[in-house]
Design a protein around this motif. Sequence first.
Motif, PDB file in Angstrom:
ATOM      1  N   ARG A 152      -3.070  -9.259  37.068  1.00 61.95           N
ATOM      2  CA  ARG A 152      -1.921  -9.685  37.878  1.00 61.95           C
ATOM      3  C   ARG A 152      -1.145 -10.798  37.183  1.00 61.95           C
ATOM      4  O   ARG A 152       0.093 -10.762  37.099  1.00 61.95           O
ATOM      5  CB  ARG A 152      -2.400 -10.149  39.253  1.00 61.95           C
ATOM      6  CG  ARG A 152      -1.268 -10.353  40.268  1.00 61.95           C
ATOM      7  CD  ARG A 152      -1.784 -10.989  41.549  1.00 61.95           C
ATOM      8  NE  ARG A 152      -2.185 -12.364  41.329  1.00 61.95           N
ATOM      9  CZ  ARG A 152      -1.323 -13.387  41.284  1.00 61.95           C
ATOM     10  NH1 ARG A 152      -0.029 -13.181  41.434  1.00 61.95           N
ATOM     11  NH2 ARG A 152      -1.766 -14.604  41.079  1.00 61.95           N
ATOM     12  N   CYS A 170       2.758 -10.491  35.716  1.00 64.74           N
ATOM     13  CA  CYS A 170       3.843 -11.361  36.178  1.00 64.74           C
ATOM     14  C   CYS A 170       4.445 -12.164  35.033  1.00 64.74           C
ATOM     15  O   CYS A 170       5.672 -12.317  34.950  1.00 64.74           O
ATOM     16  CB  CYS A 170       3.332 -12.298  37.271  1.00 64.74           C
ATOM     17  SG  CYS A 170       2.865 -11.448  38.806  1.00 64.74           S
ATOM     18  N   ASP A 219       7.794 -10.263  40.380  1.00 66.51           N
ATOM     19  CA  ASP A 219       7.661 -11.233  41.461  1.00 66.51           C
ATOM     20  C   ASP A 219       6.229 -11.215  41.982  1.00 66.51           C
ATOM     21  O   ASP A 219       5.748 -10.187  42.467  1.00 66.51           O
ATOM     22  CB  ASP A 219       8.647 -10.867  42.571  1.00 66.51           C
ATOM     23  CG  ASP A 219       8.642 -11.866  43.725  1.00 66.51           C
ATOM     24  OD1 ASP A 219       7.798 -12.787  43.726  1.00 66.51           O
ATOM     25  OD2 ASP A 219       9.472 -11.706  44.632  1.00 66.51           O
ATOM     26  N   SER A 220       5.553 -12.335  41.912  1.00 64.93           N
ATOM     27  CA  SER A 220       4.144 -12.388  42.323  1.00 64.93           C
ATOM     28  C   SER A 220       3.961 -12.061  43.804  1.00 64.93           C
ATOM     29  O   SER A 220       2.886 -11.608  44.211  1.00 64.93           O
ATOM     30  CB  SER A 220       3.545 -13.755  42.009  1.00 64.93           C
ATOM     31  OG  SER A 220       4.217 -14.777  42.738  1.00 64.93           O
ATOM     32  N   THR A 260       2.839  -8.543  44.381  1.00 68.84           N
ATOM     33  CA  THR A 260       1.595  -8.103  43.739  1.00 68.84           C
ATOM     34  C   THR A 260       0.399  -8.390  44.636  1.00 68.84           C
ATOM     35  O   THR A 260       0.395  -9.346  45.417  1.00 68.84           O
ATOM     36  CB  THR A 260       1.390  -8.804  42.385  1.00 68.84           C
ATOM     37  OG1 THR A 260       1.235 -10.215  42.586  1.00 68.84           O
ATOM     38  CG2 THR A 260       2.579  -8.556  41.460  1.00 68.84           C
TER      39      THR A 260
END
Length: 335
Positions: A130, A134, A140-141, A144
């Motif tokens: 992840r 990013c 865009d976190s 996620t």
Amino acid sequence: MPRVAIDARDAHAPQLRGWGRYTLELVRALRRRAEVELLELKEGGRGPEVAWEQLVLPHILRREGAGLIHAPNCFLPLRRPCPGVVTVHDLAFEEHPEDFAPLTGWKYRTFAPRCARSAERVICVSEHTRRDLCERYGVDSDRTRTIHSAPCLPIGDEPAPSGPYLLAVGDLRRKKNLVRLVRAFARLHREGLEHRLVLAGLDAGEGTAIRAAAGGAPVELTGYVDDSRLDALMRGADLLVYPSLYEGFGLVVVEAMARGCPVAVARATALPEAAGGAAALFDPLDEEEMTASIREVLEDRELRIGMVERGRARAAELSWEKTAEATAAVYRELL
């Protein structure tokens, strides 16, 4: 919940491997949940895969009235009639492009970032993946989610090979770092270690270099092994060593732990996360540290007993029911 389409082509490949196994187990677990109506897409038709993924699949989704499409293999249709979820397992094609055929690497590097940026939600199989996604692609976190995979290899009764051995599992490719492992093992063999080293995986280009590094040390290259033999190999090994330079999770680590096999892994990328504090760690670029880690686990009985107990507990923390529950929760966010 409206119908969820899932690209399950990899789950029906003749030889199941990482992504296919993930898809197969996820589909099975989702089907046990009454809330999810799955449309399982098993075949991609003729012609280039990318044509089916980007041109044919959107028509299928529209025709079938899908409320959502989940692509568990990076390749989400960029134009689609419904929200999309994509699972990203790793970005090895960015970090180790030499391990991919030119056309395959081009496809990943061209479509993976676009699919990830396009998706309404991105599922990553580890926090490492992840963060990598990013940072590298600017995703865009908030879109996620991290959802770990789980052990899924059936525990059978095929007899384990005789004699003491160490085990490494994975295709023989450069990022798996097996040449360094073989050199470390050869040093232990010269010091009197009675074990042999078994490397279970397809030769993806490193076989010649591995044999050269072994010299006279007993190193066995099995080629591809089916599920029952892989299970037996893990049950019989005195230690699983996983020296990979890059992994998105490292499912083989928890598969071995579930069988009571101690594990030593590289202190790199997602492997410490997968191990959950239950494995010996070493610098994968330092052959002396790798050698010392293997030696310590084999020689320290109390350490081994503790590692086995912690490993079984770590494997028990993970299940496909939990993975499916978290994945269904992602679906609900969009439906």
